[in-house]
Design an enzyme around this catalytic site. Structure first.
Site, PDB file in Angstrom:
ATOM      1  N   LYS A  46       0.804  -1.239   0.000  1.00  0.00           N
ATOM      2  CA  LYS A  46       0.000   0.000   0.000  1.00  0.00           C
ATOM      3  C   LYS A  46       0.828   1.276   0.000  1.00  0.00           C
ATOM      4  O   LYS A  46       0.378   2.331   0.425  1.00  0.00           O
ATOM      5  CB  LYS A  46      -0.999   0.043   1.184  1.00  0.00           C
ATOM      6  CG  LYS A  46      -1.775  -1.223   1.454  1.00  0.00           C
ATOM      7  CD  LYS A  46      -2.243  -1.963   0.253  1.00  0.00           C
ATOM      8  CE  LYS A  46      -3.318  -1.299  -0.535  1.00  0.00           C
ATOM      9  NZ  LYS A  46      -3.704  -2.136  -1.713  1.00  0.00           N
ATOM     10  N   HIS A 101       7.287  -7.269  -2.455  1.00  0.00           N
ATOM     11  CA  HIS A 101       7.169  -6.739  -1.089  1.00  0.00           C
ATOM     12  C   HIS A 101       8.221  -7.383  -0.179  1.00  0.00           C
ATOM     13  O   HIS A 101       8.151  -7.251   1.039  1.00  0.00           O
ATOM     14  CB  HIS A 101       5.792  -7.075  -0.499  1.00  0.00           C
ATOM     15  CG  HIS A 101       4.641  -6.326  -1.092  1.00  0.00           C
ATOM     16  ND1 HIS A 101       4.709  -5.013  -1.480  1.00  0.00           N
ATOM     17  CD2 HIS A 101       3.347  -6.713  -1.328  1.00  0.00           C
ATOM     18  CE1 HIS A 101       3.522  -4.626  -1.940  1.00  0.00           C
ATOM     19  NE2 HIS A 101       2.695  -5.636  -1.872  1.00  0.00           N
ATOM     20  N   SER A 131      -4.896   2.569   4.161  1.00  0.00           N
ATOM     21  CA  SER A 131      -5.062   1.946   2.847  1.00  0.00           C
ATOM     22  C   SER A 131      -5.129   0.422   2.989  1.00  0.00           C
ATOM     23  O   SER A 131      -5.970  -0.237   2.371  1.00  0.00           O
ATOM     24  CB  SER A 131      -3.889   2.358   1.937  1.00  0.00           C
ATOM     25  OG  SER A 131      -4.017   1.777   0.676  1.00  0.00           O
ATOM     26  N   TYR A 186       6.047   8.292  -1.729  1.00  0.00           N
ATOM     27  CA  TYR A 186       4.708   8.409  -2.329  1.00  0.00           C
ATOM     28  C   TYR A 186       4.280   9.871  -2.305  1.00  0.00           C
ATOM     29  O   TYR A 186       3.719  10.392  -3.269  1.00  0.00           O
ATOM     30  CB  TYR A 186       3.749   7.546  -1.505  1.00  0.00           C
ATOM     31  CG  TYR A 186       2.292   7.627  -1.878  1.00  0.00           C
ATOM     32  CD1 TYR A 186       1.698   6.633  -2.648  1.00  0.00           C
ATOM     33  CD2 TYR A 186       1.483   8.685  -1.439  1.00  0.00           C
ATOM     34  CE1 TYR A 186       0.349   6.694  -2.975  1.00  0.00           C
ATOM     35  CE2 TYR A 186       0.141   8.754  -1.772  1.00  0.00           C
ATOM     36  CZ  TYR A 186      -0.420   7.757  -2.535  1.00  0.00           C
ATOM     37  OH  TYR A 186      -1.754   7.814  -2.859  1.00  0.00           O
ATOM     38  N   THR A 221      -1.582   9.802 -13.548  1.00  0.00           N
ATOM     39  CA  THR A 221      -2.335  10.519 -12.510  1.00  0.00           C
ATOM     40  C   THR A 221      -3.372   9.558 -11.909  1.00  0.00           C
ATOM     41  O   THR A 221      -3.803   8.590 -12.563  1.00  0.00           O
ATOM     42  CB  THR A 221      -3.090  11.740 -13.081  1.00  0.00           C
ATOM     43  OG1 THR A 221      -4.006  11.271 -14.067  1.00  0.00           O
ATOM     44  CG2 THR A 221      -2.129  12.757 -13.679  1.00  0.00           C
ATOM     45  N   PHE A 222      -3.775   9.845 -10.708  1.00  0.00           N
ATOM     46  CA  PHE A 222      -4.752   8.987 -10.020  1.00  0.00           C
ATOM     47  C   PHE A 222      -6.042   8.888 -10.837  1.00  0.00           C
ATOM     48  O   PHE A 222      -6.557   7.792 -11.066  1.00  0.00           O
ATOM     49  CB  PHE A 222      -5.021   9.545  -8.620  1.00  0.00           C
ATOM     50  CG  PHE A 222      -5.982   8.713  -7.832  1.00  0.00           C
ATOM     51  CD1 PHE A 222      -5.571   7.518  -7.250  1.00  0.00           C
ATOM     52  CD2 PHE A 222      -7.297   9.107  -7.665  1.00  0.00           C
ATOM     53  CE1 PHE A 222      -6.458   6.732  -6.518  1.00  0.00           C
ATOM     54  CE2 PHE A 222      -8.190   8.334  -6.935  1.00  0.00           C
ATOM     55  CZ  PHE A 222      -7.766   7.151  -6.361  1.00  0.00           C
ATOM     56  N   ASN A 224      -6.653   9.272 -13.975  1.00  0.00           N
ATOM     57  CA  ASN A 224      -6.550   8.492 -15.214  1.00  0.00           C
ATOM     58  C   ASN A 224      -6.314   7.010 -14.935  1.00  0.00           C
ATOM     59  O   ASN A 224      -6.824   6.147 -15.653  1.00  0.00           O
ATOM     60  CB  ASN A 224      -5.462   9.072 -16.120  1.00  0.00           C
ATOM     61  CG  ASN A 224      -5.946  10.344 -16.790  1.00  0.00           C
ATOM     62  OD1 ASN A 224      -7.155  10.592 -16.875  1.00  0.00           O
ATOM     63  ND2 ASN A 224      -5.025  11.168 -17.255  1.00  0.00           N
ATOM     64  N   GLY A 252      -6.127   7.685  -3.061  1.00  0.00           N
ATOM     65  CA  GLY A 252      -4.868   8.142  -3.658  1.00  0.00           C
ATOM     66  C   GLY A 252      -4.425   9.505  -3.171  1.00  0.00           C
ATOM     67  O   GLY A 252      -3.991  10.339  -3.962  1.00  0.00           O
TER      68      GLY A 252
END
Ligand code: PPS
Length: 303
Positions: A46, A101, A131, A186, A221-222, A224, A252
């Site tokens: 996440k 991960h 998240s 992030y 982008t978030f 899209n 996001g």
């Protein structure tokens, strides 16, 4: 191997999802052959994996950029330890992209001192927690949380999938000298996506034209990605991620934890995490409106 619950087992000190891997498949990774031009995205869950998968896919694949290919991100940058699509990684053409991960000590030995590159993306752990909580409700392969408080305690104790967030981040950072690695946050990606893409390109030695760069930024982008079937996890079977129960690309944003944690829960979080977090070299951003300066300056890379 130690069974932990209905969903997880512990192997070599790490918590794996039962249905998606086995101790044998984890052992096999040790000698998995690494190529010089392999690129690995490493994250605690996440923290921005699918986002980085999308960015790398867009950088490397012209067909993705110009919309002529319809290949999902799980195929583009598959999970090293969870080969859900049963891909023969050894026969994949270069450059190969992978996601993982895993903690630093479980990745293929060939990554150490090799020329393959790792992009490690981290996110403020309160947003990671929130998240992960929402994700657990749409992911049938992991335990559905009883309530947020119970989930919080499990997170703080490192009892969920991938163990303790602090161990993951600290471990990778402490062993950064063993790998060719770029650390990205992030929050910096969120605040200035274009700079983040340029940073990634520079790390990978990739040169994009202005138009190509514009396309990567636009498609990453978030908004899209949320409507892009290659990226929004609607390509997953409901047995792995059930998008009818909630969106994988959920909010996001930075600071959603403020909508979830009570004052008491926030204080509890800080009591458990603060001391170790203060020793990390990263400047964490807890709110989208704070820290106008990017944290890239404090982020190190070994190229
Ligand atoms: S996983 O399951 O570990 O692979 O999840 P991961 O992809 O690491 O993290 C999912 C969260 O990343 C958010 N996301 C984005 N945020 C901003 N911009 C873009 N483009 C983007 N793509 C994915 C996603 O929405 C999840 O965060 P939350 O807070 O749940 O919305």
């Amino acid at each position: 191997m130690e069974p932990l619950d209905e969903f997880m087992y512990k192997y070599k000190g790490f918590h794996f999802i039962r249905d998606l891997s086995s101790p044998e498949s984890i052992d096999a990774l040790d000698s998995f052959e690494i190529r010089d031009d392999d690129v690995f995205i490493i994250t605690y869950p996440k923290s921005g994996t699918i986002w980085t998968q999308n960015i790398l896919s867009l950088i490397f694949h012209e067909g993705h950029r110009d919309g002529t290919e319809n290949i999902t991100l799980a195929e583009r940058a598959p999970w090293l330890e969870y080969n859900t699509f049963h891909v023969d990684y050894r026969s994949r053409p270069s450059p190969r992209l992978f996601s993982s991960h895993l903690p630093y000590y479980l990745v293929p030995k060939g990554l150490q001192n090799g020329r393959a590159k790792i992009i490690y993306v981290f996110r403020n752990p309160k947003d990671v927690l929130v998240s992960a909580y929402h994700f657990a409700k749409i992911a049938p392969k992991i335990e559905t949380p009883k309530d947020f408080d119970t989930f919080l305690e499990r997170f703080l104790a490192g009892k969920g999938v991938c163990n303790l967030w602090l161990d993951h981040v600290e471990g990778w950072y402490a062993h950064k000298g063993d790998f060719s690695i770029l650390f990205l946050s992030y929050e910096d990606m969120k605040k200035d996506l274009r700079s983040a893409v340029l940073k990634i390109c520079s790390f990978l030695g990739k040169k994009l034209t202005q138009k190509e760069l514009d396309d990567v930024v636009d498609k990453a982008t978030f908004d899209n990605m949320k409507v892009d079937a290659r990226a929004n996890y609607t390509f997953m079977t409901p047995g792995i991620v059930d998008c009818s129960k909630g969106a994988f690309l959920r909010k996001g944003t930075v600071g959603d934890w403020k909508n979830m944690l009570t004052v008491a829960q926030n204080e509890r979080f800080d009591r458990v995490f603060k001391e170790r977090m203060e020793k990390l070299p990263f400047k964490f951003c807890w709110d989208i409106h704070e820290d106008s300066e990017p944290t890239f300056g404090s982020v190190e890379e070994n190229v």
